[in-house]
Structures are given as C-alpha cells and as structure tokens.
Design an enzyme around this catalytic site. Structure first.
Site, PDB file in Angstrom:
ATOM      1  N   ARG A 171       0.418  -1.445   0.176  1.00  0.00           N
ATOM      2  CA  ARG A 171      -0.147  -0.194  -0.074  1.00  0.00           C
ATOM      3  C   ARG A 171       0.652   1.012   0.146  1.00  0.00           C
ATOM      4  O   ARG A 171       0.407   1.951  -1.008  1.00  0.00           O
ATOM      5  CB  ARG A 171      -1.843   0.142   0.838  1.00  0.00           C
ATOM      6  CG  ARG A 171      -1.853   1.063   1.483  1.00  0.00           C
ATOM      7  CD  ARG A 171      -2.526   1.606   1.947  1.00  0.00           C
ATOM      8  NE  ARG A 171      -3.403   0.500   3.161  1.00  0.00           N
ATOM      9  CZ  ARG A 171      -2.181   0.650   4.583  1.00  0.00           C
ATOM     10  NH1 ARG A 171      -1.657   1.550   4.475  1.00  0.00           N
ATOM     11  NH2 ARG A 171      -2.473  -0.182   5.664  1.00  0.00           N
TER      12      ARG A 171
ATOM     13  N   TYR B 158     -13.283  19.979 -14.723  1.00  0.00           N
ATOM     14  CA  TYR B 158     -13.963  18.435 -14.592  1.00  0.00           C
ATOM     15  C   TYR B 158     -15.529  18.221 -13.408  1.00  0.00           C
ATOM     16  O   TYR B 158     -15.020  18.323 -12.014  1.00  0.00           O
ATOM     17  CB  TYR B 158     -13.457  17.123 -14.499  1.00  0.00           C
ATOM     18  CG  TYR B 158     -13.819  16.636 -13.971  1.00  0.00           C
ATOM     19  CD1 TYR B 158     -14.255  15.015 -15.277  1.00  0.00           C
ATOM     20  CD2 TYR B 158     -13.031  15.301 -13.150  1.00  0.00           C
ATOM     21  CE1 TYR B 158     -14.946  14.205 -15.389  1.00  0.00           C
ATOM     22  CE2 TYR B 158     -14.105  13.766 -12.692  1.00  0.00           C
ATOM     23  CZ  TYR B 158     -14.807  13.601 -13.550  1.00  0.00           C
ATOM     24  OH  TYR B 158     -15.103  11.950 -13.057  1.00  0.00           O
TER      25      TYR B 158
ATOM     26  N   ASP C 119      -4.306  21.035 -12.884  1.00  0.00           N
ATOM     27  CA  ASP C 119      -4.613  19.853 -13.701  1.00  0.00           C
ATOM     28  C   ASP C 119      -4.045  19.495 -14.734  1.00  0.00           C
ATOM     29  O   ASP C 119      -4.400  20.772 -15.307  1.00  0.00           O
ATOM     30  CB  ASP C 119      -6.363  20.017 -13.758  1.00  0.00           C
ATOM     31  CG  ASP C 119      -6.796  18.377 -14.228  1.00  0.00           C
ATOM     32  OD1 ASP C 119      -6.085  18.314 -15.078  1.00  0.00           O
ATOM     33  OD2 ASP C 119      -8.221  17.831 -13.564  1.00  0.00           O
TER      34      ASP C 119
ATOM     35  N   LYS D  77      -5.777   9.370 -18.936  1.00  0.00           N
ATOM     36  CA  LYS D  77      -6.364   9.814 -20.135  1.00  0.00           C
ATOM     37  C   LYS D  77      -5.140   9.996 -21.552  1.00  0.00           C
ATOM     38  O   LYS D  77      -4.832   8.977 -21.748  1.00  0.00           O
ATOM     39  CB  LYS D  77      -6.708  11.492 -19.297  1.00  0.00           C
ATOM     40  CG  LYS D  77      -7.209  11.666 -18.978  1.00  0.00           C
ATOM     41  CD  LYS D  77      -9.315  11.128 -18.996  1.00  0.00           C
ATOM     42  CE  LYS D  77      -9.829  11.700 -17.952  1.00  0.00           C
ATOM     43  NZ  LYS D  77     -11.473  10.352 -18.159  1.00  0.00           N
TER      44      LYS D  77
END
Ligand code: PLP
Length: 390
Positions: free
Chosen positions: A55, A107, A179, A204
């Site tokens: 993790r 977004y 972003d 993306k």
C-alpha cells in the site's frame, strides 16, 4: 556518466521512454518487471530493501512516479488510483476553515468532490473565472489555501495564465494546483511556470489507450510531497502494479501520440469553424479563440480536445449529432487513441447543478470531442455525415 544522469539530461522523448524504466538488473529484461506482491520479506524487523508493504510503495509504482517526475521537471511524484483520488488527497491535506479558489470551468467530478464531500467538512470552495485576475483577487481571503486551475479547462478549453496567477497567489501565501490532464507535460510543465502541484488523471493521454484508471501528483515541494505520501499511506487510494505498468507503457509513446492528437484536432477545429451549421468552436488553436495568444506562449501546441455548439442551439439537435457519428464513439473520458464524442451537460458535468453550469458558460447544447489519432479525414467525414442531418 550514470544512467540516471544521462536520463535526467535527455530531451522529452528520451525521458518518456527511459526515466524510471531501467532494465531489470537480475535478468536484463528491457521492460522492468511488474511486481505483483503485497509485501516484502525482511532480513530482520525494519531491515529491508526500501519496500515494506505494497500500500505504501511498490517498485512498479515507483518506476511510474520517477518517470512522471522526470517529465514534469519535478523532484517528487505520488501515483494514485484515479485522478479524483489525487484531488481527494490534496483536499484531505487541508483543514476545516480553509478556503479554495477554483476555476469555474472544471471536470464535473472534481466540482462534486469539492462541494459535496469536502464542503460539509468545512472546506469551502469558491468557483470563479480564473481568466480574470480581478475576479480571482476579489475571491482571495486570508484563509485561501489553494488556487485550483485547470488549463486548458474541461470542457470549455479556457486558458489560465499559470505564471501570472502563480506569482499573484504566492503573494497571498496560497499554493497553486494545476490540473494538467488536458495538456500533459508534453505540451506544458506548470511547475516551471511557478505552480506548486501538478495533477493528472493518468486515465487520459498519459496512458493513452482507454484501458486503465489512474492519477498522479508531481511537486517540487518537500512539504507537499510528505503530505501526499502520508495520504497514500493512511488512505491507500493507490494504483495496482498492473495499472502502473499500463500507464508507464502508455507514456513511452506520449510524445508521438500528442503530436498526432494536436495535428488532427487542429484540422478538425478548422473544419468545424468553417462549417455552416456550426456556431461557436472552443479550441485555443484557433486564432479567434479568447485563449489563443496565451496558449501560444504557455503551451507547445494546442492539444486534442475541442468543444462546439451548433448554430441551431436546440439540445435535441446536439443530441442528434451525438447519436450519429460512427467512427467517433459516444462515451465518457478522453485522451485515448480513439476519437470520442460526449455531451458534458448529461455526462461528464452532470454533477454540476444546471444553473451553476450555465453561469460558467457551459451550455446544455455543448458537444465535446476528444480527437483521436485515427486518419483525420475519416474523423472529418464522420462529422460531416453527422452534421448533415442537423
Ligand atoms: N481532471 C480532469 C481534467 C478530468 O477530465 C478528469 C476526468 O475526466 C479527472 C481529473 C478525474 O480523473 P479520473 O476519472 O481518472 O478520476
């Protein structure tokens, strides 16, 4: 010269292929192995090879993080399970009473996260037009911890002046997040322009093949890097090793794909701009676009995303076009090799209340295109046939 040294000094395409991606030392495998493990054997408690539990860290994830840091000219990078997990980690590093000034075109999932998840915890987000410095100025408060920019923005493709806004925000002791999902580090490196954090939905363009969900944050701030590593450790929104491998593999062709995305989108934007049935086209590569001059200074090229409205602005007309393309698939997401068409008002931005959306300039009839890297004439022929009926 060590491998690390020549990679660090290399140009973008070479870094995209080689940074963090050294051949495996034991076998010589040119592709670094995918480490499918949850834990690491220790010689004695605390005596390990830098990895304890997956993790917290995994070598396949580290390879991706080193690669992305090299592309964004960053010292640090943390990979996450998705783009929204990145935004979540940044917001969780804030405290009740903190205020965030956010680009009003962004977004829709991030809008929902900021307002519906973090609003009730006392972190207030204020959405403003970040292309107007006086508007940003009037939103700033002593408690403004972050200025959040998305440039080019989703879906209206507005361009925010990263350099100017970073200088401005720093005078208020406010950190700047960019972003960079739409531009990718191939087109712009926000940390070089003064931003403090760069966020990616690696889902993306970075992965580029519509086959994985992921995110990453790059920074040169040791303080922010520590906060993000802490979030990774505590909240565990981490990508699995196969996902990291897929993103790393995608990045190796980022520069080649982006060139074609940009060239195809430029042709498609020109085609739409000249089409008698098309009204406004949002694409910073068009000379009459409001963000053109700034995009020319700030970006190497204009990207692969376009939004447009029909002259007959009725929503049913837009829906006809959305349902009529054959090469271009109707789907959420963007940045893959395949062209996609979408309807922000009912798809990617449906979580923004209609009045807020409309106030920000996002019309119900807006159509968004993620221009892929198919033959551009086939993309244009497809649009031509779809536009015939409207
Ligand atoms: N940022 C932008 C600009 C996006 O378009 C998206 C998703 O579409 C995200 C962040 C969120 O990324 P993810 O879907 O990987 O969580």
């Amino acid at each position: 010269m060590s491998r690390r040294d020549w990679v660090d000094r290399a140009r973008f395409a070479t870094r995209a292929i080689h940074a963090g991606q050294a051949p495996d030392e034991t076998t010589g495998s040119i592709v670094p192995p995918v480490h499918l493990t949850s834990t690491y054997v220790q010689a004695a408690p605390g005596k390990n090879k830098g990895f304890e539990y997956a993790r917290v860290s995994n070598p396949t994830r580290t390879a991706l993080e080193q690669n992305l840091a090299a592309l964004e000219n960053a010292k640090f990078c943390s990979a996450f399970a998705s783009g929204v997990a990145c935004a979540d980690a940044i917001f969780k590093s804030l405290r009740p009473g903190d205020h965030v000034v956010v680009s009003n075109d962004l977004y829709g999932g991030n809008y929902r996260l900021f307002t519906e998840v973090f609003g009730p915890f006392g972190i207030e987000s204020e959405f403003v037009d970040v292309t107007k410095i006086d508007v940003v100025e009037s939103a700033m408060r002593p408690s403004t911890a972050i200025l959040w920019l998305e440039t080019p923005s989703n879906p209206l493709m507005t361009i925010a002046d990263i350099k100017r806004l970073s200088r401005f925000a720093h005078a208020y002791h406010t950190d700047v997040v960019v972003d960079n999902t739409f531009a990718t580090p191939y087109l712009q490196t926000p940390l070089d322009m003064g931003a403090d954090l760069v966020l990616h939905s690696t889902t993306k363009y970075l992965s580029g093949h519509s086959d994985v969900i992921g995110g990453a944050i790059c920074t040169n701030s040791a303080e922010w890097a520590d906060r993000l590593v802490f979030q990774v450790k505590c909240a565990g929104a981490v990508p699995g090793p196969m996902d990291c491998y897929l993103v790393s593999r995608g990045i190796k062709t980022l520069h080649v794909r982006m060139e074609r995305h940009c060239a195809n989108a430029f042709r498609v934007a020109q085609y739409l701009h000249a089409h008698p049935r098309v009204g406004r086209v949002h694409y910073p590569g068009l000379p009459d676009d409001a963000g053109h001059a700034l995009a020319k200074r700030q970006m190497h090229a204009f990207g692969g995303m376009i939004a447009f409205q029909l002259k007959d602005d009725r929503i049913e007309k837009a829906l006809e076009v959305l349902g009529a393309t054959r090469v271009i698939a109707l789907a959420e997401s963007l940045g893959g090799v395949e062209s996609l068409i979408g309807h922000p008002a009912t798809m990617t931005h449906a979580s923004i209340p209609p009045d807020v959306r409309r106030r920000a300039g996002l019309a119900d009839s807006l159509i968004r295109l993620s221009v892929g890297i198919e033959n551009v004439d086939d993309i244009i022929d497809d649009l031509d046939a779809a536009l015939l009926g409207c």
